[in-house]
Design a protein around this motif. Structure first.
Motif, PDB file in Angstrom:
ATOM      1  N   ALA A 119       0.762  -1.278  -0.128  1.00  0.00           N
ATOM      2  CA  ALA A 119      -0.069  -0.075   0.083  1.00  0.00           C
ATOM      3  C   ALA A 119       0.931   1.295  -0.120  1.00  0.00           C
ATOM      4  O   ALA A 119       0.571   2.255  -0.806  1.00  0.00           O
ATOM      5  CB  ALA A 119      -0.987  -0.131   1.157  1.00  0.00           C
ATOM      6  N   LEU A 120       1.911   1.191   0.876  1.00  0.00           N
ATOM      7  CA  LEU A 120       2.910   2.442   0.804  1.00  0.00           C
ATOM      8  C   LEU A 120       3.531   2.566  -0.550  1.00  0.00           C
ATOM      9  O   LEU A 120       3.602   3.866  -1.183  1.00  0.00           O
ATOM     10  CB  LEU A 120       3.926   2.319   1.863  1.00  0.00           C
ATOM     11  N   ALA A 121       3.836   1.406  -1.240  1.00  0.00           N
ATOM     12  CA  ALA A 121       4.590   1.649  -2.531  1.00  0.00           C
ATOM     13  C   ALA A 121       3.379   2.068  -3.603  1.00  0.00           C
ATOM     14  O   ALA A 121       4.044   3.159  -4.477  1.00  0.00           O
ATOM     15  CB  ALA A 121       5.120   0.304  -2.937  1.00  0.00           C
ATOM     16  N   THR A 122       2.316   1.559  -3.431  1.00  0.00           N
ATOM     17  CA  THR A 122       1.188   2.200  -4.382  1.00  0.00           C
ATOM     18  C   THR A 122       1.019   3.665  -4.313  1.00  0.00           C
ATOM     19  O   THR A 122       0.675   4.380  -5.007  1.00  0.00           O
ATOM     20  CB  THR A 122       0.092   1.282  -4.039  1.00  0.00           C
ATOM     21  N   HIS A 127       0.666   8.971  -5.715  1.00  0.00           N
ATOM     22  CA  HIS A 127       0.248  10.283  -4.623  1.00  0.00           C
ATOM     23  C   HIS A 127      -1.024  10.319  -4.187  1.00  0.00           C
ATOM     24  O   HIS A 127      -1.655  11.269  -4.071  1.00  0.00           O
ATOM     25  CB  HIS A 127       0.619  11.423  -5.858  1.00  0.00           C
ATOM     26  N   GLN A 128      -1.372   9.028  -3.704  1.00  0.00           N
ATOM     27  CA  GLN A 128      -2.697   9.074  -2.898  1.00  0.00           C
ATOM     28  C   GLN A 128      -2.495   8.819  -1.508  1.00  0.00           C
ATOM     29  O   GLN A 128      -1.442   8.157  -1.088  1.00  0.00           O
ATOM     30  CB  GLN A 128      -3.507   8.090  -3.597  1.00  0.00           C
ATOM     31  N   PHE A 129      -3.584   9.019  -0.802  1.00  0.00           N
ATOM     32  CA  PHE A 129      -3.298   8.754   0.725  1.00  0.00           C
ATOM     33  C   PHE A 129      -4.081   7.633   1.029  1.00  0.00           C
ATOM     34  O   PHE A 129      -5.107   7.129   0.465  1.00  0.00           O
ATOM     35  CB  PHE A 129      -3.849  10.018   1.505  1.00  0.00           C
ATOM     36  N   GLY A 130      -3.844   7.007   2.312  1.00  0.00           N
ATOM     37  CA  GLY A 130      -4.570   5.926   2.843  1.00  0.00           C
ATOM     38  C   GLY A 130      -4.847   6.220   4.230  1.00  0.00           C
ATOM     39  O   GLY A 130      -4.357   7.058   4.790  1.00  0.00           O
TER      40      GLY A 130
END
Length: 167
Positions: A119-122, A127-130
């Motif tokens: 998820a961090l790599a994606t 350039h999106q947040f999670g």
């Protein structure tokens, strides 16, 4: 005969591969009309012209068959079939034991960390947040110590069930 029992009555030395495919099409496509079956056979024969080395196929009965195709010096094709169903099931079981909690069936810390890295790599690429939500069961240790591990296990299983229903 063990892997392809529907061929038992027609197997013979020198049997054309087309005949094997035609019988197999009736087994794999029981509801198809003859035109669809002929097309399936034609597609399978085209695939045989381009040997693919080793690949796997899942049969309608859930068995996994490893297929190895080799060109012979005479220009023919030798195809070997090996049932790898038990190997695939054992592999799936090992993966399940490695990444899921036995008691609750929920993903464990190892899978969490793997998915977090993904998820961090994606997120960095897009350039999106999670967001990440942690749940803590207040006083779980007290319940486990006073009521016993069986009660603690039941609580964890109920929480897991409710999480699955909500997510």
């Amino acid at each position: 005969e063990e892997i392809f029992p529907w061929l038992r009555d027609i197997m013979a030395v020198g049997l054309p591969f087309r005949t094997v495919l035609e019988a197999t099409s009736r087994h794999h496509l029981p509801d198809a009309d003859e035109g669809m079956r002929r097309e399936w056979v034609a597609q399978r024969l085209l695939l045989q012209r381009e040997t693919r080395g080793t690949h796997e196929q899942m049969l309608p009965n859930g068995h996994f068959i490893q297929i190895t195709e080799r060109v012979t010096p005479e220009g023919g094709l030798m195809i070997t079939y090996h049932d790898v169903t038990e190997l695939r099931r054992a592999s799936a079981e090992i993966e399940n034991l490695a990444f899921y909690d036995l008691l609750t069936g929920l993903p464990n810390r190892r899978l969490l960390l793997d998915r977090l890295h993904q998820a961090l790599a994606t997120a960095q690429r897009s350039h999106q947040f999670g967001a990440l939500l942690f749940l803590d069961l207040d006083h779980f240790k007290t319940l486990n110590d006073t009521q016993g591990h069986e009660m603690g296990d039941l609580l964890l299983q109920q929480v897991a069930l409710r999480l699955r229903i909500c997510v």
